[in-house]
Design a protein around this motif. Structure first.
Motif, PDB file in Angstrom:
ATOM      1  N   LEU A  17       0.468  -0.588  -0.027  1.00  0.00           N
ATOM      2  CA  LEU A  17       0.387   0.189   0.042  1.00  0.00           C
ATOM      3  C   LEU A  17       0.752   1.258  -0.104  1.00  0.00           C
ATOM      4  O   LEU A  17       1.975   1.300   0.680  1.00  0.00           O
ATOM      5  N   ASP A  18       0.543   2.103  -0.036  1.00  0.00           N
ATOM      6  CA  ASP A  18       1.224   3.373  -0.275  1.00  0.00           C
ATOM      7  C   ASP A  18       0.718   4.471   1.093  1.00  0.00           C
ATOM      8  O   ASP A  18       0.771   5.312   0.582  1.00  0.00           O
ATOM      9  N   PHE A  19       0.445   3.419   1.909  1.00  0.00           N
ATOM     10  CA  PHE A  19       0.005   4.028   3.180  1.00  0.00           C
ATOM     11  C   PHE A  19       0.521   2.878   4.301  1.00  0.00           C
ATOM     12  O   PHE A  19       0.241   1.853   3.838  1.00  0.00           O
ATOM     13  N   SER A  20       0.094   3.325   5.691  1.00  0.00           N
ATOM     14  CA  SER A  20       0.140   1.856   6.027  1.00  0.00           C
ATOM     15  C   SER A  20      -0.598   2.244   7.145  1.00  0.00           C
ATOM     16  O   SER A  20      -0.847   2.867   8.107  1.00  0.00           O
ATOM     17  N   VAL A  21      -0.645   1.054   8.203  1.00  0.00           N
ATOM     18  CA  VAL A  21      -1.898   0.800   8.696  1.00  0.00           C
ATOM     19  C   VAL A  21      -1.210   0.734  10.825  1.00  0.00           C
ATOM     20  O   VAL A  21      -0.440  -0.520  10.506  1.00  0.00           O
ATOM     21  N   LYS A  22      -1.551   0.850  11.653  1.00  0.00           N
ATOM     22  CA  LYS A  22      -0.819   0.652  12.079  1.00  0.00           C
ATOM     23  C   LYS A  22      -2.473   0.621  13.738  1.00  0.00           C
ATOM     24  O   LYS A  22      -3.135   1.149  13.492  1.00  0.00           O
ATOM     25  N   LEU A  23      -2.072  -0.430  14.131  1.00  0.00           N
ATOM     26  CA  LEU A  23      -3.139  -1.306  14.952  1.00  0.00           C
ATOM     27  C   LEU A  23      -2.746  -0.369  16.694  1.00  0.00           C
ATOM     28  O   LEU A  23      -1.664  -0.477  17.383  1.00  0.00           O
ATOM     29  N   ASN A  24      -3.587   0.339  17.167  1.00  0.00           N
ATOM     30  CA  ASN A  24      -3.037   0.794  18.751  1.00  0.00           C
ATOM     31  C   ASN A  24      -3.984  -0.785  19.580  1.00  0.00           C
ATOM     32  O   ASN A  24      -2.961  -1.008  19.939  1.00  0.00           O
ATOM     33  N   THR A  25      -5.201  -0.208  19.285  1.00  0.00           N
ATOM     34  CA  THR A  25      -5.082  -1.755  20.465  1.00  0.00           C
ATOM     35  C   THR A  25      -6.988  -2.057  19.326  1.00  0.00           C
ATOM     36  O   THR A  25      -7.181  -1.356  18.844  1.00  0.00           O
ATOM     37  N   PHE A  26      -7.164  -3.627  20.487  1.00  0.00           N
ATOM     38  CA  PHE A  26      -8.104  -4.309  19.820  1.00  0.00           C
ATOM     39  C   PHE A  26      -8.504  -4.942  21.479  1.00  0.00           C
ATOM     40  O   PHE A  26      -7.923  -4.863  22.258  1.00  0.00           O
ATOM     41  N   SER A  27     -10.432  -4.357  20.968  1.00  0.00           N
ATOM     42  CA  SER A  27     -10.538  -5.367  22.239  1.00  0.00           C
ATOM     43  C   SER A  27     -12.400  -5.916  21.618  1.00  0.00           C
ATOM     44  O   SER A  27     -12.716  -5.134  20.415  1.00  0.00           O
ATOM     45  N   TYR A  78     -16.702  -6.407  18.788  1.00  0.00           N
ATOM     46  CA  TYR A  78     -15.759  -6.425  18.306  1.00  0.00           C
ATOM     47  C   TYR A  78     -15.016  -4.943  17.836  1.00  0.00           C
ATOM     48  O   TYR A  78     -15.908  -3.767  17.171  1.00  0.00           O
ATOM     49  N   GLU A  79     -13.621  -4.489  18.401  1.00  0.00           N
ATOM     50  CA  GLU A  79     -13.789  -3.054  17.849  1.00  0.00           C
ATOM     51  C   GLU A  79     -11.522  -2.556  17.481  1.00  0.00           C
ATOM     52  O   GLU A  79     -10.787  -3.346  18.260  1.00  0.00           O
ATOM     53  N   SER A  80     -11.385  -2.407  16.555  1.00  0.00           N
ATOM     54  CA  SER A  80      -9.916  -1.967  15.987  1.00  0.00           C
ATOM     55  C   SER A  80     -10.010  -0.639  15.774  1.00  0.00           C
ATOM     56  O   SER A  80     -10.446  -0.012  14.878  1.00  0.00           O
ATOM     57  N   ASN A  81      -8.279  -0.154  16.952  1.00  0.00           N
ATOM     58  CA  ASN A  81      -8.997   0.960  16.728  1.00  0.00           C
ATOM     59  C   ASN A  81      -6.863   1.159  15.992  1.00  0.00           C
ATOM     60  O   ASN A  81      -6.229   0.662  16.222  1.00  0.00           O
ATOM     61  N   LEU A  82      -7.046   2.025  15.403  1.00  0.00           N
ATOM     62  CA  LEU A  82      -6.413   1.946  14.236  1.00  0.00           C
ATOM     63  C   LEU A  82      -5.741   3.549  14.128  1.00  0.00           C
ATOM     64  O   LEU A  82      -6.407   4.665  14.312  1.00  0.00           O
ATOM     65  N   SER A  83      -4.506   3.462  13.580  1.00  0.00           N
ATOM     66  CA  SER A  83      -3.740   5.143  12.325  1.00  0.00           C
ATOM     67  C   SER A  83      -3.412   4.684  11.673  1.00  0.00           C
ATOM     68  O   SER A  83      -2.944   3.364  12.052  1.00  0.00           O
TER      69      SER A  83
END
Lengths: 595, 366
Positions: free
Chosen positions: B264-274, B287-292
């Protein structure tokens, strides 16, 4: 005068039926049944939890001389009580026939004590059963599995209230308190008093490790079990604990005054912590269980069907009675649906069970309006039969457990539940109505002399219109489902069996309609095709769940399969009847007879 | 001649053909549903829907026994267009019918486009980790990584399907020849060292499994290859698609077998999964993923949950799954430029049906 007597008699029959179908609570039941409990993610009255477990173990809701609440409370508070009552359902003739030849039958009930003595013999089969998925087990292995499950459930329930000493839970706690008081803060750990204390403490902590304890009270928005209250460092936790233990003691001594006093105290204690909405939901759920609205409306529909039969076979008119009976059935039915929605704060359809209830309701409302406008008994008979059958299906589905369940994460969306699922279910209801009108057409035409040319014409029109409306709702529901899937999984269409089922209904309806537009089909053949649509719809609604694959398959019992086959067979027979050439139909002979 | 053309035209525009095709589609869907029990949804779809004919093998000779999804789809489109250009002309009272049929044509074309252009990928991200690629879970590649440059690695990807077909491949001075290929495999420790193999094969054994068709299981291929450099053998290797392990060919070249990637020409960071459950129960509520998301335009935070995907630069990230320890979140990633078509076409169909239904009910009650 005669008219009045007739109406009074019918009103009396309706009333008696309504009362007979209710679960009228006993005084004890009214007290303990209303205690709020947290169970499976939702606050419920104790009565619901009791029904849930009784159904799981016993397969039906009645036990000898006891209401479900009394039965569960006995189990929870007496360590050995009712061990000899035959309440554990066994569903295979070969399981215990060697021990008792009387048990050589498909369905029977044994006691907990009986299983204590004999269940070990089944252990190897249980080990075998656990190696397979449910769908792959033989009936024998599945029955073994269920007996173990029910037996362990009883054992677990006996361990989910509070530990006891000499059969008394109150004594356990009092003794433990006395021992604690008896020694000083700097007591030696070798002393006898300390040893006794630690054995009590250990028992309590073991109880606390129960996987699914009874969560009886809430302290600061956290639901706690009795052992948790006992181990809690909060002094406010001790009051509900002592009330619950005094209730247990009162229950053992069968002291009705005290049972009433303590259960009311316990309820008041918990309720003060709940929001107004939750309180109302618990109250309504308790009365919902007692009134049993869907069974009540089922019996009211049956009376309407009987009245319809009388009406069409005698000179006496039963129109008013039919309308009154039907209106009462509809009211009970509608109020029941509203109550369900209110208890869960969900749209009316959330699972297969509620879809059966809703199909029945939608059909009934539409049929009622049609009957009111036209006074045509054929509408009354076909819709009430459809509504009644659908409620019977619902009743059987309800036997598998709690029907007021909380929604799993995947389905947790009120918006899509109320659009996709409701549209789909309305579509099912309307196509079933078309199918049942077609059945009425064929049966009236072939077996009776009632299918006059005017009714013939009307029914053809009605079936055509219903097919159109059904097509609209089925397409709408399917499309909304596609959008939901696209929003959740990024896939508009995935050829999941349930999606295939929906598309089958759409295709079948489209085929019938195109054949009509292309003049490729006679009215008679159109009716036969519409009867067959019942098979397609029933398959799509229930049959696809039996395939056990895909995201949509939510639950099925083997018995359902045989009933479904029976339904298919009946539809095929009616369709075959419809294929008999018109000149042999009874009605045809009646209306073409020059005399 | 004109006679024949007219006949053909009449055939393709006839409502009999429509009814016949609808019947064919009805039975196709029915058979496919039953076939899904044994084949799984993916294989059944390949056999019944994304095919021209359904084949049955009689003594290893394939015989077409029914029309496949493509054939029926194409014929239906032809039938619709033909009938609307000949018999069913656009008139005010037929507007509903036109909308429905035009919507249907669009829907069929749209689903064709989706199967052509749509890509379904997957990515698993561990909490506080960042990834800039997504994976195709069913396609595997042998990846040669040249680490000689100091700042960037150079990748050369060879689809495993190519190696399976040709049996050998060359990369720079290396020659790879395939000994065995398992479409589904696991690896297990040998217990003793096997000197025939080098590196991973030394201690681990590749064990072939029957291919799985279950929707919740995945086929992970494994290969057993011999690699030569300038015609001199460097050893026999095993590669398995389920491990991140890279194996060295020389000081600057390493190889691994892994799912095909789309960078991808961007990147995805998983901060937290709950995972939220209903009060004191094991029933999942959400289910929830907090992404940057980090791209050249900067960074933003977002939450992906069930029914609430992230759409960014043509990719859509859906919450699909998670690992049992609840620290890794798995996303279904879809790239489908034609995603809007089903929305438009179904709106047309529903609207058309509404008009048509009203007309028919009016006519019916009169």
């Amino acid at each position: 005068m005669k008219q009045r007597i007739k109406h009074a008699i019918i009103a009396f029959i309706l009333l008696i039926t309504a009362i007979k179908t209710m679960h009228i609570p006993t005084p004890i039941d009214r007290n303990i049944g209303q205690i709020p409990v947290m169970h499976d993610g939702r606050v419920k009255p104790f009565d619901t939890v009791a029904r849930h477990y009784l159904l799981q173990i016993n397969g039906k809701l009645s036990v000898k001389n006891q209401s479900p609440s009394e039965w569960l409370m006995t189990l929870l508070t007496h360590p050995t009580a009712s061990a000899n009552d035959p309440i554990i359902l066994v569903e295979h003739p070969r399981l215990f026939d060697a021990i008792n030849p009387l048990y050589n039958k498909q369905k029977f009930r044994v006691s907990e004590a009986f299983l204590d003595a004999h269940i070990e013999k089944l252990s190897p089969f249980m080990t075998e059963a656990l190696q397979y998925e449910k769908a792959e087990r033989t009936p024998f292995l599945q029955a073994t599995y269920l007996v173990f499950y029910r037996y362990q459930l009883i054992k677990r329930l006996r361990q989910s209230y509070f530990p006891s000493i000499n059969h008394s839970q109150l004594d356990f706690w009092n003794t433990m308190l006395q021992i604690t008081q008896s020694f000083d803060d700097d007591i030696s750990t070798d002393s006898e008093a300390f040893q006794t204390f630690s054995s009590y403490y250990a028992t309590l902590t073991t109880f606390n490790e129960q996987s699914d304890p009874l969560l009886l009270t809430t302290i600061h928005n956290t639901w706690l079990s009795l052992p948790e209250l006992a181990l809690s460092t909060s002094i406010t936790a001790k009051e509900p604990l002592s009330i619950a233990l005094l209730l247990s003691d009162a229950f053992q001594k069968n002291d009705h005054v005290k049972i009433r006093q303590y259960s009311q105290q316990l309820t008041a204690q918990t309720i003060s912590q709940l929001s107004l909405l939750t309180r109302m939901q618990v109250q309504i759920e308790y009365w919902f269980n007692a009134v049993n609205p869907f069974i009540m409306s089922l019996f009211l529909y049956l009376i309407v069907i009987i009245l319809c039969v009388f009406h069409s076979n005698s000179v006496v008119s039963f129109h008013t009675a039919i309308r009154f009976g039907w209106a009462s059935a509809l009211t009970v039915h509608g109020v029941g649906l509203l109550a369900r929605s209110f208890i869960l704060m969900r749209p009316p359809v959330i699972n297969l069970y509620s879809s059966a209830i809703f199909i029945s309701f939608v059909a009934s409302v539409i049929g009622f309006i049609m009957h009111k406008r036209t006074n045509e008994s054929v509408y009354a008979i076909s819709t009430t039969v459809l509504s009644g059958l659908s409620l019977i299906v619902a009743y059987h589905l309800s036997l598998s457990g709690d029907t007021l369940e909380v929604m799993e994460a995947v389905l947790n969306s009120n918006f899509w539940l109320s659009t996709h699922v409701v549209a789909m279910t309305i579509g099912y209801a309307i196509i079933f109505m078309a199918g049942f009108f077609a059945i009425a057409y064929i049966l009236m035409g072939t077996l009776t002399k009632r299918l006059s040319p005017s009714i013939d014409n009307t029914l053809c029109n009605v079936v055509y219109i219903f097919l159109m409306i059904a097509l609209f709702f089925n397409v709408l529901g399917t499309v909304l489902g596609g959008i939901w899937a696209d929003q959740s999984w990024g896939r508009f269409w995935g050829w999941d069996p349930k999606e295939n089922g929906a598309i089958l209904i759409v295709l079948w309806t489209a085929i019938i309609l195109h054949m009509k537009w292309g003049k490729l089909i006679s009215p008679q053949a159109l009716m036969v095709m519409t009867v067959l649509s019942n098979i397609v719809t029933a398959w799509s609604w229930k049959g696809t769940n039996m395939l056990g694959i895909g995201l949509h398959s939510y639950g099925f019992t083997e018995q359902t399969f045989y009933w479904l086959i029976l339904f298919f067979a009946s539809q095929l027979i009616i369709a075959a009847l419809g294929l008999i050439p018109r000149r042999y139909w009874s009605s045809n002979q009646a209306f073409n007879d020059p005399n | 001649m004109t006679h024949a053309v007219n006949g053909l035209r009449r055939f393709f525009s006839s409502i009999r053909l429509t009814v016949g095709l609808l019947f064919a589609l009805f039975f196709l869907v029915l058979f496919a549903t039953f076939a899904q029990v044994d084949l799984g949804i993916f294989e059944a779809n390949k056999k019944y829907f994304t095919s021209w004919f359904i084949w049955m093998h009689v003594a290893q000779i394939p015989i077409p026994i029914f029309l496949g999804g493509y054939t029926i789809g194409v014929l239906l489109v032809v039938n619709l267009i033909a009938s609307h250009t000949t018999t069913v002309r656009l008139k005010p009272n037929k507007i509903g019918l036109f909308l429905i049929h035009f919507g249907l044509i669009l829907l069929i074309i749209g689903s064709g486009l989706t199967s052509l252009l749509g890509q379904e990928m997957q990515i698993a991200i561990k909490e506080s980790h960042t990834k800039n690629y997504v994976e195709f879970p069913t396609e595997f590649e042998l990846v040669f990584i040249d680490t000689s440059a100091t700042d960037t690695d150079t990748l050369t990807n060879v689809p495993i399907a190519t190696l399976k077909k040709t049996g050998r491949l060359s990369y720079k001075t290396f020659d790879v020849s395939l000994n065995t290929y398992h479409p589904n495999a696991i690896i297990n420790q040998r217990g003793i060292v096997n000197l025939t193999y080098t590196q991973m094969g030394h201690d681990f054994k590749l064990i072939g499994l029957p291919k799985t068709y279950k929707s919740d299981e995945r086929n992970i291929p494994g290969i057993d290859v011999t690699i030569q450099e300038n015609n001199a053998p460097i050893g026999r290797f095993i590669f398995w698609g389920g491990s991140d392990l890279v194996q060295e060919l020389n000081k600057t070249t390493v190889v691994t077998l892994r799912p095909k990637r789309d960078y991808l020409d961007f990147s995805v960071k998983l901060n937290t999964f709950s995972k939220h459950t209903y009060d004191r129960s094991t029933i999942a509520k959400a289910y929830e993923s907090n992404l940057s998301v980090l791209s050249s335009n900067g960074q933003f935070d977002t939450v992906v949950s069930m029914n609430q995907p992230l759409r960014f630069k043509g990719y859509t990230f859906f919450q699909a799954s998670f690992t049992p320890d609840e620290t890794t979140s798995v996303f279904q990633v879809v790239k489908n430029p034609s995603w809007i078509i089903p929305y438009i076409s179904s709106a047309l169909i529903v609207f058309g049906l509404l008009i048509q239904m009203q007309r028919s009910t009016k006519r019916g009650t009169q």
